[in-house]
Design a protein around this motif. Structure first.
Motif, PDB file in Angstrom:
ATOM      1  N   ASP A 255    -100.604 -78.137  95.821  1.00  0.00           N
ATOM      2  CA  ASP A 255     -99.075 -77.298  94.889  1.00  0.00           C
ATOM      3  C   ASP A 255    -100.253 -75.570  94.454  1.00  0.00           C
ATOM      4  OD1 ASP A 255     -98.151 -76.000  92.829  1.00  0.00           O
ATOM      5  OD2 ASP A 255     -97.820 -78.731  91.990  1.00  0.00           O
TER       6      ASP A 255
ATOM      7  N   THR B 197     -98.662 -73.067  92.587  1.00  0.00           N
ATOM      8  CA  THR B 197     -98.356 -72.916  91.719  1.00  0.00           C
ATOM      9  C   THR B 197     -99.695 -73.484  90.565  1.00  0.00           C
ATOM     10  OG1 THR B 197     -96.093 -73.269  91.601  1.00  0.00           O
ATOM     11  CG2 THR B 197     -96.695 -73.063  89.279  1.00  0.00           C
ATOM     12  N   PHE B 198     -99.708 -74.534  90.813  1.00  0.00           N
ATOM     13  CA  PHE B 198    -100.847 -75.092  90.161  1.00  0.00           C
ATOM     14  C   PHE B 198    -102.169 -74.643  90.673  1.00  0.00           C
ATOM     15  CE2 PHE B 198    -104.485 -77.604  90.325  1.00  0.00           C
ATOM     16  CZ  PHE B 198    -104.765 -78.974  89.289  1.00  0.00           C
ATOM     17  N   TYR B 199    -102.565 -74.419  92.043  1.00  0.00           N
ATOM     18  CA  TYR B 199    -103.930 -73.620  92.343  1.00  0.00           C
ATOM     19  C   TYR B 199    -103.162 -72.055  91.589  1.00  0.00           C
ATOM     20  CZ  TYR B 199    -107.945 -72.568  95.827  1.00  0.00           C
ATOM     21  OH  TYR B 199    -108.669 -72.747  96.398  1.00  0.00           O
TER      22      TYR B 199
ATOM     23  N   THR C 292    -104.866 -72.078  87.833  1.00  0.00           N
ATOM     24  CA  THR C 292    -106.295 -73.340  87.496  1.00  0.00           C
ATOM     25  C   THR C 292    -107.401 -72.039  88.354  1.00  0.00           C
ATOM     26  OG1 THR C 292    -105.753 -74.587  89.514  1.00  0.00           O
ATOM     27  CG2 THR C 292    -104.869 -75.311  87.277  1.00  0.00           C
TER      28      THR C 292
ATOM     29  N   GLY D 193    -104.381 -78.705  93.554  1.00  0.00           N
ATOM     30  CA  GLY D 193    -103.168 -79.923  93.096  1.00  0.00           C
ATOM     31  C   GLY D 193    -103.323 -80.893  91.923  1.00  0.00           C
ATOM     32  N   PRO D 194    -102.977 -81.235  91.193  1.00  0.00           N
ATOM     33  CA  PRO D 194    -102.955 -82.554  89.559  1.00  0.00           C
ATOM     34  C   PRO D 194    -102.858 -83.549  90.001  1.00  0.00           C
ATOM     35  CG  PRO D 194    -100.499 -81.760  90.167  1.00  0.00           C
ATOM     36  CD  PRO D 194    -100.902 -80.397  90.711  1.00  0.00           C
TER      37      PRO D 194
END
Length: 1011
Positions: A32, A34-36, A39, A66-67
């Motif tokens: 992911d 956006t997640f990467y 975070t 990712g999550p």
């Protein structure tokens, strides 16, 4: 990187390459972007495609894609991943998901607590035993309750009553928000419970304190863990300690722990602005304590701030940080960036005695700004223009020196000429290859000033008072180097101080955080190092320290200067105000060529070798935080649990090797060391992957450690005193451990990578060992050859013995005739070689040369005798046997130890033509069996004092010399035994002396610790 077209099922998990990994990752939906980026804030301005970064680096670094996939959880749960793949996610995609492995587990901190911070009954028993050494009969707790704390009074009192070892006398103070009726009711209910009282007059409690008493200052809804009073008391009764604080976390009514707060060692600047020691502080009462305590309480009304004031009043070297969670806060945590484990300021910053940024005209120091440059004139113009137009420091009090490292562009030359003509800046030429340290030193030598500011040419000023802020702190006599918060142009942080030890040398703190978000918790504070992109230092101190080290041409010169200042007794400071923009990478770009990677490695090793302790434990970074990913939880923590230590007289050692199989040379060495240490009274653990054909280690405990993190976790939880690493990947355990347990390397050497088809991978393993070696307490080598081939010149040779091997005897002499008949050797002069001869190792082991020697020898043999019979024994498969035997060599593959000894007894000459060895165990066996030896002319073979040659004609001649005087019926063997006792005694004496000299492992930290 692109994935293959189509989504049809195929055995792609078997292909170990980046393209297939990318294909599997995309198909899984686990990545992911956006997640990467959210975070991994350090990547936001790196100019790298997130997916490409993850495939090339992020997966190996243990970042989450990712999550729905947690790398740490997977690595902890399935440590075997490292045997098959480079990273947890690769193992999951290629193997794990087909086995039903789980991709994500319970919350990370809860797993950490379960693994590393849960007290067993045995732990509590050891803690109670330790408490008997405490001189004080009790410790007094002054606990100020607020409304929230009052709501948890039962849990708070239970915490005091459940203390193991030392009794606590509790005096509760009434804080705001507690009504008379509630207070009196609580007092009536609890005041008769042992040493608990509710007091109205704090003065009476304070005046009752005597010098030397032990005191806890607690506030709010804080409750002690069972070992807190004993651990605090043991710290306070240590030499020179008068104040202590520890880490804490939050705990809800269900007992679920969360939101730990991991603190640095004593940082006075930090504590002036944020009472980060928290709501539980321990003090040894001095004659001044009562007056200071009352005065601070009257002034602030806060025990938390009062505790900070008392710690600040002490010498910082007498205040220790205990990196253990000794208390819980029973209320909801303050909002913080997730996950963020550092102390966070509550409300407005406290400015108790922080210096003002205003300077009187008479006190304005003269400043010299040194800017190295080479072309990139647009960047330089922006930098100079921002200094001239935005700086509010008196123009007559600062000078600019531009050090030109061989600019060649006409526009640059014109601009520099203009600046010089206008007397805006002094231009100092510094031609030659790029050497940042030397260039800066040249600039500093060319300017007269009180304070030097080194500035990259890709900087631009944000705040007009930037020089004032740097100068104000740099001018303080106890301050060494001063740096500042730097921003990327988009307003996110590029530099928030440097944390030492992250992935080897260090990393910038707070990278990628929005600076306004960071302002809620970031304050000016001590740091071990700051970036050289903007660095201020007094000129006299710069000269005293010798300037930047010119050996560090590109990297880590700023880090070393900062450490040099610290080791000289100065403190380095980071200014939390965002003073400048840093347009990083625009001036030099990213370069990951092999040559520059090698240079970077050498410079990293150079610094780590000089200051290993600081790279194991940066005092301003908590040992419960990771050295792999800055600010994340460390698994395992590098903090010492004193109750897990070994029993007196029985130290614990963990020997680590990737190989333990029967017949493997390293495994045999491990077995000898294990047996010897066991005989000396050590409790011996042997770690590494387990197989069905492992060597037996009598009296030792076998531990199934599959990788370096696995081994480090065991070392911490088992209270290991020292680790002895024999092979990769276990040299990398130094990346996970702190100053204790001690780590020792036994270097068996590594064959030159160019001898193998996978040279690039082997080279990276060699570099990793070199990078980790400076953090080892010592390096032992198995031969003088290996000592000469590695870079720790203080390495100690513990030469391998051969006394454990089969030894020639009268019994062998009697068996020889029958053995020769058994193997078909009758009437033949038999040349014997033992080596692994699989395809990947034939060249390295010299099998090609041995085959050529066998072929040539047939044509140069005595025509009146049968030609020599060449024999080869070792590990191989059927295709390897066919390849070698095709030229007439008699092959014995995968023989037992007993049959191998019979072959040594039955043959006549041992020949080994390896292109590299650290210690040739096969020659050691040949000497023990009295066989004459001819070997390739390499260092390790010359140590045996045997006949050596590399050229085939010379080798043919040496074989002929032995064959010509051979008589099958007349046997004489010269046995040479090298006993193990001497080298192993040297090794164990050295380790035991190190442990004795170092004393018991210190489990608390002082910012004044200097190594």
């Amino acid at each position: 990187m692109s994935a293959p077209n189509g989504d049809h099922e195929r055995p792609s998990w078997l292909s170990d390459d980046a393209t297939t990994f990318t294909y599997l990752l995309k198909r899984s939906g686990l990545f992911d972007e956006t997640f990467y980026l959210a975070t991994n804030r350090d990547l936001a301005n790196a100019g790298i495609v997130p997916l490409d970064h993850f495939v090339v680096a992020g997966a190996v670094e243990g970042r989450d894609p990712g999550p729905d996939f947690e790398s740490d959880y997977y690595a902890e749960t399935y440590p075997e991943f490292s045997t098959f793949t480079r990273s947890p996610i690769e193992h999951y995609l290629r193997i794990g998901q087909r086995q039903g492995n789980v991709a994500k587990g319970p919350p990370r901190y809860q797993r950490w607590v379960d693994a590393f911070d849960t007290l067993s009954q045995h732990d509590l028993g050891r803690i109670a035993e330790d408490a008997k050494a405490i001189v004080a009969s009790r410790i007094t707790s002054l606990h100020r309750l607020d409304a929230e704390g009052f709501g948890h009074i039962g849990a708070i009192i239970a915490g005091y009553q459940n203390q193991v070892g030392l009794d606590v006398q509790v005096r509760f103070l009434r804080g705001p928000g507690i009504g008379d009726a509630a207070w009196n009711g609580c007092k009536a209910e609890h005041a008769k419970q042992g040493q608990i009282d509710f007091v109205a007059d704090v003065a009476s409690v304070v005046e009752a304190l005597s010098e030397g008493d032990l005191l806890l200052l607690c506030s709010g809804a804080s409750t002690l863990r069972p070992h807190a009073s004993t651990v605090f008391a043991l710290a306070l009764e240590s030499d020179g300690v008068i104040g202590a604080y520890a880490d804490h976390d939050h705990c809800d009514r269900a007992g679920t722990r969360s939101h730990p707060v991991f603190k640095p060692a004593m940082s006075p600047e930090f504590m002036r602005r944020t009472p980060y020691a928290g709501s539980v502080i321990a003090l040894r009462v001095t004659s001044e304590t009562p007056e200071l305590l009352l005065r601070s309480l009257l002034r602030t009304g806060s025990l938390e701030q009062t505790g900070a004031d008392l710690l600040l009043d002490a010498d910082a070297r007498q205040v220790v940080h205990i990196p253990l969670i000794l208390s819980h806060v029973l209320t909801a945590p303050a909002r913080s960036p997730e996950p963020f484990y550092e102390p966070i300021r509550q409300g407005a910053p406290v400015q108790t005695d922080a210096p003002s940024a205003n300077l009187e005209p008479a006190d304005v120091p003269r400043v010299g700004i040194v800017i190295p440059t080479r072309d990139q004139v647009d960047l330089l113009k922006e930098c100079i223009d921002s200094i001239l137009t935005k700086t509010d420091y008196p123009a007559a009090a600062f000078d600019i020196v531009i050090v030109d490292n061989g600019s060649v562009e006409a526009e640059t030359s014109s601009y520099l000429t203009k600046l010089s003509a206008e007397q805006t800046a002094t231009i100092v030429p510094a031609p030659g290859p790029f050497n940042f340290a030397k260039i800066c030193n040249t600039g500093a030598a060319a300017i007269a000033c009180d304070i030097l500011i080194f500035l990259n040419n890709d900087m631009s000023v944000i705040r007009g008072d930037w020089i004032r802020q740097l100068v104000l702190l740099a001018a303080l006599p106890d301050v060494g180097v001063v740096g500042a918060k730097l921003l990327y142009p988009d307003g996110t942080i590029q530099h928030g101080g440097v944390v030492l030890g992250i992935q080897g040398v260090g990393a910038h703190r707070l990278v990628g955080f929005d600076h306004e978000e960071a302002d809620a918790f970031d304050v000016t504070r001590e740091m071990s190092a700051v970036t050289g992109a903007c660095l201020a230092i007094r000129r006299d101190l710069f000269e005293e320290l010798g300037g930047f080290d010119p050996a560090l041409k590109v990297a880590f010169n700023d880090v070393k200067l900062c450490i040099d200042a610290r080791q000289a007794g100065y403190r380095n400071l980071y200014v939390s105000d965002a003073l400048l923009f840093h347009h990083e990478s625009k001036s030099r770009g990213f370069d990951q060529s092999a040559i520059k990677q090698a240079r970077n490695n050498r410079e990293a090793i150079y610094v780590r070798d000089r200051y290993p302790a600081l790279f194991q434990d940066d005092p301003y970074y908590n040992p419960n935080l990771s050295l792999q990913q800055i600010g994340k939880l460390a698994t395992p923590p590098r903090s010492i649990r004193p109750w897990r230590r070994s029993a007196p007289g029985q130290p614990r050692v963990l020997l680590l090797s990737r190989v333990h199989g029967l017949g493997h040379g390293v495994a045999m060495v491990v077995a000898e060391q294990a047996a010897f240490l066991r005989h000396r009274g050590w409790h011996v653990f042997v770690g590494g992957p387990k197989t069905s054909h492992d060597i037996d280690y009598p009296g030792c405990e076998r531990v199934d450690c599959l990788n370096e993190r696995d081994a480090a976790a065991f070392a911490i939880t088992a209270g290991i005193d020292c680790v002895i690493a024999h092979t990769p990947p276990f040299f990398s355990i130094t990346r996970y451990l702190g100053r204790r347990p001690f780590v020792y390397f036994v270097d068996h050497g590594e064959p030159p990578p160019h001898l193998f088809p996978d040279a690039e991978g082997r080279l990276s393993i060699d570099w990793e060992k070199r990078l980790c070696a400076p953090l080892a307490r010592r390096v032992f080598t198995i031969s003088q050859t290996i000592k000469d081939q590695q870079y720790r010149k203080d390495a100690i040779v513990i030469r391998n013995g051969n006394s454990h091997l089969s030894t020639w005897s009268d019994d062998w002499s009697r068996q020889r005739k029958e053995l020769r008949r058994k193997f078909g050797f009758e009437g033949r002069f038999v040349v014997f070689n033992v080596a692994r001869f699989g395809e990947a190792e034939r060249h390295y082991k010299g099998i090609d040369s041995y085959m050529e020697l066998a072929a040539e020898a047939q044509f140069h043999a005595d025509p009146h005798r049968a030609p020599p019979l060449f024999v080869l024994a070792g590990r191989a498969d059927a295709s390897d046997e066919a390849y070698v035997s095709a030229i007439g060599i008699l092959v014995f593959k995968n023989v037992s130890d007993a049959e191998m000894a019979e072959l040594y007894a039955a043959t006549d000459l041992f020949v080994s033509l390896s292109r590299w060895e650290g210690y040739n165990l096969c020659i050691g066996q040949a000497r023990a069996m009295g066989l004459p030896v001819v070997a390739s002319d390499i260092e390790a073979h010359r140590e045996f004092e045997v006949g050596t040659a590399n050229l085939i004609p010379l080798l043919v001649q040496k074989v002929h010399e032995h064959a010509s005087c051979w008589n099958e019926n007349v046997l004489h063997r010269d046995v040479l035994i090298e006993p193990w006792d001497r080298p192993l005694t040297l090794m164990s004496d050295t380790i035991e002396a190190d442990l004795h000299d170092a004393g018991a492992a210190r489990w608390f930290r002082s910012s004044g610790d200097i190594d």
